[in-house]
Design a protein around this motif. Structure first.
Motif, mmCIF file in Angstrom:
data_model
loop_
_atom_site.group_PDB
_atom_site.id
_atom_site.type_symbol
_atom_site.label_atom_id
_atom_site.label_comp_id
_atom_site.label_asym_id
_atom_site.label_seq_id
_atom_site.Cartn_x
_atom_site.Cartn_y
_atom_site.Cartn_z
ATOM 1 N N TYR A 13 41.824 -26.474 65.083
ATOM 2 C CA TYR A 13 40.371 -26.559 65.211
ATOM 3 C C TYR A 13 39.997 -27.279 66.503
ATOM 4 C CZ TYR A 13 40.606 -25.837 60.128
ATOM 5 O OH TYR A 13 40.864 -25.354 58.877
ATOM 6 N N ASP A 45 34.985 -30.160 65.383
ATOM 7 C CA ASP A 45 34.939 -29.808 63.959
ATOM 8 C C ASP A 45 35.632 -30.824 63.056
ATOM 9 O OD1 ASP A 45 33.534 -27.449 64.452
ATOM 10 O OD2 ASP A 45 35.383 -26.371 64.940
ATOM 11 N N LYS A 93 45.740 -24.258 60.427
ATOM 12 C CA LYS A 93 44.828 -23.854 61.491
ATOM 13 C C LYS A 93 44.627 -24.931 62.554
ATOM 14 C CE LYS A 93 40.980 -21.608 60.911
ATOM 15 N NZ LYS A 93 39.657 -21.198 60.352
#
Lengths: 327, 327
Positions: free
Chosen positions: B50, B54, B48
């Motif tokens: 981000y 984060d 993923k």
């Protein structure tokens, strides 16, 4: 000052002595020989030559003892023996026996709280470092090591043992077209014959059968049979005039690929061109002797190779100076 | 598995991603971006993207965070910030500011028990290592670093800022005769102009004054005025077809002497020929990320450079395997 002892005073020992002169933080304190010390004269004023049997008595006067014996019979015994009493360093170069030598030396060095560096020089040594760095950086790739142009002592000796040969010098020569193929990133598979040729300069005894000598050289298993070998007969005077140096060198090349589909090619090449093989080897050893001393100061013990030693330990400069001037 | 995060997904970040694919003991776990993560698509399936905000939440999921920002403004802030939470590594390449960056990062990394490696890449990085090794081995000698042939992003950008220029690419080219003089051991003193030339390929806007553009380039202080510079005007199509790669490379050469009277000459040369500058830089960083992880496992903390890291830490192989296969 780092106090250094030299064990064995041949070409390598003399090279160590010369190198110490160039390193202001190190000093030669003793040379040990198996010969009668009164027959050995060294270059450094004010430094004494002792018999090997007196070495251990001097253990508190020497920070690092540099072992300059041969790999065949001297170092397998000497390094593990002297690692009991000294921080030691050698240039053990029988690649196949390094794991065994490491294990023997490591045990003794650890038990006695000393540092022992083995196999320092250029191959093993600087070439090994370059093989490691290049393969760590380019895991998808292929390594090539070429040697020369340079004198192979072992091959010269093999020729000298032939009947009718008075003297000889053998050069190992890398094949230009093979080097070029590797540099171009073709990743060729190369046979022994394709990588190096062997050039022999031979002084024959008077009346010797030159054709037989040439055939014996060219067909000698392991040494010459797998190579394209040239034999040139010359006079003793010519050998002395043109072939008395001990040059060497070589190339470590890694060709590798990166990219999601390995679409980009990279060539890393390290090469040495050395007027004097023993003096360059000695210079590497002396830099690693400094490392041995410093690592010991920090409490490290046991057997180390060039792979285990952070580069900063080799330089006379501080970490701060190195970052400022060389990074 | 060593869990790696990438901070910043430009050419270098993408290079890191490609390199991780080649290293089986490492895995990419997250990419962080300042952009809207939904607009950034990466190559690795199942990983993923981000937002940078984060990152800190994921500190327990990442063993080493690789910082892929620029040296001008990103890294001076990012490296010391993220060294609070992660083991980090960057390729900070503003040579003059390395001591300051080191001090800032060292303080934070030590206070938080992390490892931070700065200035990993090829210059600073592999070239620095070769400068250090060569000068430690040959203390009496002279160092030369040549860059190219390769694309200089900074010089290309400088040309693009000139009025009337639509696009441009600048190659730094080492001068062959200077390289040869160094290799021959002459130890020449070389001016900036004697070491490198600069080749510029420029796409002009329609109707632009080509003579003025050429003069502005050639007279630009710091960037071009001290060099022999050639300017070639080409079409946008030609620029795209022939100059869209980012190759680079260069040479680190040390020429030094040994012997009691420094009578023997030695040349050490290290060279790189790289199809992709960012992918090679990324490959160096990834090998050092492995080193960061391992050194941390052994309890080391603080800021490190390539000078402080034993080569064995960079390889996926064990010490035993390395001694057997590469020494």
């Amino acid at each position: 000052m780092i106090r250094v002892g030299i064990m064995g005073y041949g070409n390598l020992g003399r090279g160590i002595e010369c190198s110490l002169k160039q390193n202001e933080d190190m000093e030669l304190v003793a040379v040990f020989t198996r010969r009668d010390p009164s027959t050995v004269s060294i270059l450094t004023e004010g430094v004494k030559v002792y018999h090997v049997d007196d070495a251990i008595k001097m253990k508190d006067d020497i920070d690092v003892l540099i072992l300059c014996g041969g790999s065949a019979t001297d170092l397998p015994e000497q390094t593990k023996e002297y690692a009991k009493y000294f921080n030691v360093i050698d240039s053990f170069d029988t690649h196949a026996r390094i794991p065994e030598h490491f294990a023997n030396v490591d045990e003794v060095a650890k038990a006695n709280g000393n540092i022992a560096i083995i196999s320092a020089g250029w191959d093993p040594g600087m070439f090994s470092l370059n093989r490691l760095y290049a393969s760590a950086v380019l895991p998808q790739g292929k390594d090539y090591t070429f040697w020369g142009k340079g004198v192979s002592q072992g091959h010269s000796d093999a020729i000298r043992r032939i009947d009718g040969v008075a003297d000889a010098k053998q050069y190992t020569v890398p094949v230009d077209s093979a080097l070029e193929a590797v540099r171009s990133g073709l990743n060729p598979d190369l046979t022994t014959r394709q990588k190096h040729t062997r050039e022999c300069f031979v002084v024959a005894e008077e009346g010797a059968d030159l054709a037989r000598i040439e055939a014996e050289i060219k067909n000698m298993p392991n040494y010459f049979a797998d190579y394209d070998t040239t034999v040139t007969f010359i006079s003793a005077e010519e050998l002395k005039a043109n072939h008395s140096g001990i040059p060497h060198g070589g190339f470590v090349i890694r060709s590798g690929n990166t990219g999601w589909n390995e679409e980009n090619k990279h060539i890393i090449e390290y090469s040495l061109k050395l007027d004097s093989n023993p003096e360059f080897t000695a210079s590497v050893i002396v830099a690693y002797a400094r490392a041995a001393y410093r690592m010991k100061q920090e409490g490290a013990t046991g057997c180390k190779t060039v792979f285990d030693i952070a580069p900063a330990y080799m330089s006379a400069l501080s970490g701060e100076e190195l970052r400022k001037s060389m990074l």
